[in-house]
Design a protein around this motif. Structure first.
Motif, PDB file in Angstrom:
ATOM      1  N   GLY A 264       0.811  -1.213   0.000  1.00 45.31           N
ATOM      2  CA  GLY A 264       0.000   0.000   0.000  1.00 45.31           C
ATOM      3  C   GLY A 264       0.841   1.259   0.000  1.00 45.31           C
ATOM      4  N   LEU A 265       1.857   1.300   0.858  1.00 47.77           N
ATOM      5  CA  LEU A 265       2.698   2.492   0.940  1.00 47.77           C
ATOM      6  C   LEU A 265       3.590   2.655  -0.281  1.00 47.77           C
ATOM      7  N   GLN A 266       3.938   1.534  -0.927  1.00 45.09           N
ATOM      8  CA  GLN A 266       4.821   1.629  -2.093  1.00 45.09           C
ATOM      9  C   GLN A 266       4.063   1.962  -3.374  1.00 45.09           C
ATOM     10  N   HIS A 267       2.869   1.368  -3.551  1.00 43.61           N
ATOM     11  CA  HIS A 267       2.186   1.482  -4.837  1.00 43.61           C
ATOM     12  C   HIS A 267       0.900   2.314  -4.806  1.00 43.61           C
ATOM     13  N   ALA A 268       0.330   2.542  -3.625  1.00 47.82           N
ATOM     14  CA  ALA A 268      -0.960   3.249  -3.583  1.00 47.82           C
ATOM     15  C   ALA A 268      -1.051   4.164  -2.368  1.00 47.82           C
ATOM     16  N   ARG A 269       0.031   4.819  -2.084  1.00 42.60           N
ATOM     17  CA  ARG A 269       0.066   5.715  -0.923  1.00 42.60           C
ATOM     18  C   ARG A 269      -0.974   6.828  -1.105  1.00 42.60           C
ATOM     19  N   GLY A 270      -1.763   7.040  -0.095  1.00 45.79           N
ATOM     20  CA  GLY A 270      -2.774   8.091  -0.127  1.00 45.79           C
ATOM     21  C   GLY A 270      -4.105   7.652  -0.686  1.00 45.79           C
ATOM     22  N   LEU A 271      -4.161   6.488  -1.362  1.00 45.73           N
ATOM     23  CA  LEU A 271      -5.431   6.019  -1.926  1.00 45.73           C
ATOM     24  C   LEU A 271      -6.294   5.320  -0.872  1.00 45.73           C
ATOM     25  N   GLN A 272      -5.655   4.748   0.139  1.00 49.24           N
ATOM     26  CA  GLN A 272      -6.357   4.155   1.267  1.00 49.24           C
ATOM     27  C   GLN A 272      -5.511   4.427   2.507  1.00 49.24           C
ATOM     28  N   ASP A 273      -6.140   4.294   3.668  1.00 44.15           N
ATOM     29  CA  ASP A 273      -5.385   4.438   4.920  1.00 44.15           C
ATOM     30  C   ASP A 273      -4.805   3.062   5.275  1.00 44.15           C
ATOM     31  N   TRP A 274      -3.670   2.744   4.646  1.00 45.41           N
ATOM     32  CA  TRP A 274      -3.097   1.405   4.783  1.00 45.41           C
ATOM     33  C   TRP A 274      -2.646   1.133   6.212  1.00 45.41           C
ATOM     34  N   SER A 275      -2.135   2.125   6.886  1.00 42.02           N
ATOM     35  CA  SER A 275      -1.701   1.931   8.270  1.00 42.02           C
ATOM     36  C   SER A 275      -2.882   1.573   9.170  1.00 42.02           C
ATOM     37  N   ALA A 276      -4.002   2.239   8.944  1.00 44.84           N
ATOM     38  CA  ALA A 276      -5.186   1.944   9.752  1.00 44.84           C
ATOM     39  C   ALA A 276      -5.724   0.549   9.446  1.00 44.84           C
ATOM     40  N   LEU A 277      -5.709   0.159   8.166  1.00 45.29           N
ATOM     41  CA  LEU A 277      -6.207  -1.176   7.791  1.00 45.29           C
ATOM     42  C   LEU A 277      -5.337  -2.277   8.390  1.00 45.29           C
ATOM     43  N   ALA A 278      -4.006  -2.125   8.242  1.00 46.18           N
ATOM     44  CA  ALA A 278      -3.103  -3.132   8.801  1.00 46.18           C
ATOM     45  C   ALA A 278      -3.195  -3.140  10.327  1.00 46.18           C
ATOM     46  N   GLY A 279      -3.281  -1.927  10.924  1.00 47.35           N
ATOM     47  CA  GLY A 279      -3.412  -1.853  12.373  1.00 47.35           C
ATOM     48  C   GLY A 279      -4.711  -2.455  12.867  1.00 47.35           C
ATOM     49  N   GLY A 280      -5.791  -2.266  12.116  1.00 49.88           N
ATOM     50  CA  GLY A 280      -7.075  -2.848  12.497  1.00 49.88           C
ATOM     51  C   GLY A 280      -7.019  -4.371  12.504  1.00 49.88           C
ATOM     52  N   LEU A 281      -6.309  -4.948  11.526  1.00 52.48           N
ATOM     53  CA  LEU A 281      -6.163  -6.404  11.486  1.00 52.48           C
ATOM     54  C   LEU A 281      -5.337  -6.887  12.675  1.00 52.48           C
ATOM     55  N   GLU A 282      -4.253  -6.186  12.969  1.00 57.55           N
ATOM     56  CA  GLU A 282      -3.404  -6.596  14.093  1.00 57.55           C
ATOM     57  C   GLU A 282      -4.153  -6.458  15.419  1.00 57.55           C
ATOM     58  N   ASN A 283      -4.996  -5.422  15.542  1.00 62.41           N
ATOM     59  CA  ASN A 283      -5.793  -5.273  16.767  1.00 62.41           C
ATOM     60  C   ASN A 283      -6.807  -6.406  16.896  1.00 62.41           C
ATOM     61  N   GLU A 333     -12.517  -8.234   5.716  1.00 58.36           N
ATOM     62  CA  GLU A 333     -13.435  -7.810   4.658  1.00 58.36           C
ATOM     63  C   GLU A 333     -13.204  -6.342   4.300  1.00 58.36           C
ATOM     64  N   SER A 334     -12.854  -5.519   5.290  1.00 54.15           N
ATOM     65  CA  SER A 334     -12.534  -4.118   5.007  1.00 54.15           C
ATOM     66  C   SER A 334     -11.281  -4.020   4.139  1.00 54.15           C
ATOM     67  N   ILE A 335     -10.303  -4.851   4.440  1.00 51.83           N
ATOM     68  CA  ILE A 335      -9.077  -4.870   3.639  1.00 51.83           C
ATOM     69  C   ILE A 335      -9.379  -5.330   2.221  1.00 51.83           C
ATOM     70  N   ALA A 336     -10.243  -6.343   2.092  1.00 55.43           N
ATOM     71  CA  ALA A 336     -10.602  -6.826   0.762  1.00 55.43           C
ATOM     72  C   ALA A 336     -11.251  -5.718  -0.066  1.00 55.43           C
ATOM     73  N   ALA A 337     -12.141  -4.948   0.556  1.00 54.03           N
ATOM     74  CA  ALA A 337     -12.799  -3.848  -0.164  1.00 54.03           C
ATOM     75  C   ALA A 337     -11.787  -2.797  -0.597  1.00 54.03           C
ATOM     76  N   ALA A 338     -10.805  -2.508   0.266  1.00 46.46           N
ATOM     77  CA  ALA A 338      -9.788  -1.512  -0.076  1.00 46.46           C
ATOM     78  C   ALA A 338      -8.909  -2.000  -1.221  1.00 46.46           C
ATOM     79  N   CYS A 339      -8.527  -3.259  -1.201  1.00 47.96           N
ATOM     80  CA  CYS A 339      -7.679  -3.810  -2.271  1.00 47.96           C
ATOM     81  C   CYS A 339      -8.438  -3.857  -3.594  1.00 47.96           C
ATOM     82  N   GLU A 340      -9.724  -4.164  -3.530  1.00 45.01           N
ATOM     83  CA  GLU A 340     -10.517  -4.215  -4.754  1.00 45.01           C
ATOM     84  C   GLU A 340     -10.604  -2.821  -5.398  1.00 45.01           C
ATOM     85  N   ALA A 341     -10.643  -1.785  -4.572  1.00 46.88           N
ATOM     86  CA  ALA A 341     -10.764  -0.419  -5.094  1.00 46.88           C
ATOM     87  C   ALA A 341      -9.499   0.033  -5.806  1.00 46.88           C
ATOM     88  N   VAL A 342      -8.352  -0.542  -5.476  1.00 43.52           N
ATOM     89  CA  VAL A 342      -7.088  -0.082  -6.078  1.00 43.52           C
ATOM     90  C   VAL A 342      -6.376  -1.211  -6.821  1.00 43.52           C
TER      91      VAL A 342
END
Length: 706
Positions: A264-283, A333-342
């Motif tokens: 996300g940070l390498q190829h689509a920075r700013g298109l989704q909140d990748w840190s929040a998505l990854a952090g949400g999964l880890e939480n 499922e939130s991550i899947a929706a974000a990946c599908e969008a980009v």
């Protein structure tokens, strides 16, 4: 031209090509018997189960007919080490002796090959430690010269190294033909070489990975293969169920979160909140671990294995567990929706989308009750957890997928149920099944299953029943050519002379016996334990006894070094007259350890190797046996112990000139009625009456080797 049987017989003749190529070769009737049975199976097709005891020469017994038959073949071994031995030593020796123009190839799983693209990514990540940085630098230097990318070329690289996942690919993170380094891909190159070869050497893990998830690339390879040989086939069932089941674990999810954030940070920075998505999964993962609690039965520094026969694992509050699983599913499922969008932004995102969807389906699956024909359990560590569901055996898969035997109630394929949610089907709709039996009636595929230990009864039901081969395969049992009564002795302490296995004094008594043996032999002693607790207790007692500078014996224990290093040190000590060695080990050292000659002359086994109590898979198998009116102890526990005991005892005598002593420190072999069945599974060694006779026999061994 002579038929295959005649040519096979000629290979093993006293004046044959093997005798001409190897001055130490000696004809063995059992080897010829097995080779002819394999030749018959190659000619007629179907399945052969062959138990060939130590010393028969089973490897050449199946290789000779396979090579002379001229058909394409797949050879599968139990481990990557045995795979390397077969490909790098046994096959070239026999091909050279026979003078055949045979093309061979070695094919392993992704984790065995360097991924150039992943190595580039690893360069940009800060190493976890100075040791990891050194290992990464060593791999980078080697990467410039290797032709195969096989990490086995780096013997100094510990197979447990945390660097390996950083420089190898997985089915999940591989970019395939869209990878910028695809032209340099070692996995792709190995698969191309396999497709062009006459004989391909794989391992059981790779075979079942392909059977379950089409991972190894054999979908193109297997249809052209006429013969499949499984060596060390006794491991087949346990290997198979690992891939035919389902797992959802801490590392699996953490790796996904890391890959998501990096892409996300390498190829689509700013298109989704990748840190929040990854952090949400880890939480969500952390919440699931907290919901599992801290089981009081958890061993220090280890994992507790919890039964899971209801909606939640045993002892885990159901409401909190299901809520945590639901949060994990929602995060995925939130991550899947974000990946599908980009997903058009880079090749990484379509694959991340598939991974997120599959992981979400697994989370949903584990929120439902397990089926009756599966075992489910939860492993919990201090910071980790692993959710596992496993079939009880591979019988149905082998019969339907390999042998083509339809289940009794499936007259119409359209009546077959769809694969469960979250589990990939074995063959996609409209896709040819590469594992289906050959359609040509004149040349049905041959399946050969060989091992030194496959059971303790005439029909080898310990192996054939869970592997779906009972009543569907020819059975062959070939005895060892070794003169065990002359070459070896067996000591079992009398109940009055030794603590019972359950006594607290038992480990100390085993350590004393092993230490006395090592002193008489100058080392050359292997202690096999049935539990890690016994390993620690016995090794600590031996270390205390031989502590201090100038001690005559070095004590090695499994876990101190990688297995390869332990074996090298033990062999080296066996050839030295200055410093002896005793090795205390468990688990994997019961089999696959080959130390011929004077380096090993005493094997001490602490207890009878019954299946561990509390194992959810064993318990589920026992429930199935007892529900059908059978005896779980007679059908599962005794055969398991007999096979494992044969494996452990088989470490002692490895060639015609070996001599040694086996001590089994379990008085139940004498005091319990089932002891006779277990004794019958052992080689016919000369029995000793008491410990004094054992020590006398060891003294004789020491003098003869002086």
């Amino acid at each position: 031209m002579p038929d295959l049987a005649s040519r096979v017989t000629a290979v093993f003749a006293p004046d044959g090509p093997l005798a001409a190529a190897d001055g130490a070769f000696c004809p063995r009737p059992g080897q010829v018997q097995m080779a002819l049975a394999v030749a018959q199976t190659l000619r007629e097709g179907g399945a052969l189960v062959a138990e060939a005891a130590t010393g028969v020469g089973k490897t050449f017994a199946y290789l000779a007919p396979v090579l002379l038959g001229g058909e394409r073949a797949l050879l599968s071994t139990a481990t990557k080490t045995l795979q390397d031995q077969l490909y790098g030593r046994d096959l070239p020796r026999l091909i050279g002796a026979l003078g055949l123009p045979v093309r061979t190839a070695l094919l392993k799983g992704r984790s065995s090959y360097l991924c150039p693209y992943r190595l580039e990514l690893a360069r940009h990540e800060a190493p976890a430690s100075a040791a990891a940085a050194r290992e990464l630098a060593r791999i980078e230097r080697w990467a410039q010269a290797t032709a195969t990318g096989d990490l086995a070329e780096l013997p100094e690289l510990d197979e447990r190294s945390p660097v390996i996942p950083l420089v190898t690919s997985t089915r999940d993170n591989c970019l395939g033909s869209e990878c910028p380094r695809f032209r340099d891909c070692h996995v792709a190159r190995a698969r191309r070489e396999a497709l062009a070869a006459d004989v391909v050497v794989i391992n059981h893990h790779l075979f079942f990975a392909d059977l379950a998830i089409r991972e190894s690339g054999m979908a193109e390879l297997l249809p052209a293969v006429r013969a499949v040989v499984f060596d060390e086939a006794h491991q087949l069932n346990e290997t198979g169920i690992q891939f035919l089941g389902r797992q959802l674990g801490h590392r699996q999810l953490q790796d996904f979160a890391r890959d998501l954030l990096a892409a996300g940070l390498q190829h689509a920075r700013g298109l989704q909140d990748w840190s929040a998505l990854a952090g949400g999964l880890e939480n969500a993962l952390r919440d699931l671990r907290l919901a599992a609690g801290n089981p009081p039965s958890s061993p220090p520094g280890g994992n507790a294995r919890l039964r899971w026969n209801a909606l939640a694992p045993e002892g885990v509050p159901e409401a909190g567990w299901l809520a945590a699983l639901a949060r994990l599913q929602a995060a995925l499922e939130s991550i899947a929706a974000a990946c599908e969008a980009v997903q058009d932004a880079a090749a990484d995102f379509p694959r991340l989308l598939v991974r997120a969807q599959r992981l979400a389906r697994l989370a949903a699956h584990f929120a439902q009750p397990a089926t009756a024909d599966a075992a489910r359990w939860l492993e919990v560590g201090l910071y980790t957890l692993q959710l596992t569901e496993s079939p009880l055996d591979i019988a149905q898969t082998v019969r339907e997928r390999l042998l083509g035997i339809a289940p009794p109630d499936s007259s119409d394929p359209s009546d077959s149920p769809a694969p469960p949610e979250g589990q990939p089907p074995f063959a996609a709709v409209g896709e040819e099944d590469p594992f289906a039996p050959s359609a040509a009636p004149a040349a049905p595929r041959a399946w050969v299953f060989v091992s030194a230990t496959l059971g303790d009864d005439a029909q080898l039901t310990w192996f054939t029943r869970p592997c779906g081969l009972e009543g569907a395969a020819r059975i062959l049992r070939v005895g060892s050519p070794f003169d065990y009564a002359r070459q070896s002795v067996l000591y079992i302490p009398a109940p009055a002379a030794f603590p019972r296995p359950a006594d607290a004094a038992h480990p100390a008594a085993v350590a004393r016996l092993a230490g006395d043996a090592a002193l008489r032999l100058g080392g050359r002693t292997l202690v096999l334990t049935t539990t890690l607790r016994a390993l620690r207790g016995i090794s600590q007692a031996l270390a205390e006894r031989f502590r201090g500078e100038g001690a005559p014996i070095t004590v090695l224990a499994q876990g101190e070094y990688p297995k390869r290093v332990l074996m090298e040190r033990f062999r080296a000590a066996g050839q030295s007259k200055a410093q002896g060695c005793v090795l205390v080990a468990s688990a994997s050292f019961w089999e696959g350890v080959d130390i011929p000659g004077r380096a090993l002359q005493c094997v001490v086994i602490d207890k009878l190797p019954f299946p561990p109590p509390g194992d959810p898979l064993i318990e589920a198998r026992c429930r199935r046996i007892e529900a059908a009116g059978g005896s779980a102890f007679a059908a599962i526990s005794l055969p398991e112990a007999a096979v494992a005991l044969k494996q452990g005892a088989g470490r002692l005598i490895r060639c015609e000139t070996d001599t040694g002593a086996l001590a089994i420190c379990d008085t139940r072999l004498i005091s319990m009625s089932y002891g006779k069945r277990l004794l019958a599974a052992l080689p016919p060694m000369r029995r000793l009456a008491d410990e004094a006779q054992l020590m006398q026999a060891l003294d004789v061994l020491a003098v003869s080797e002086a």
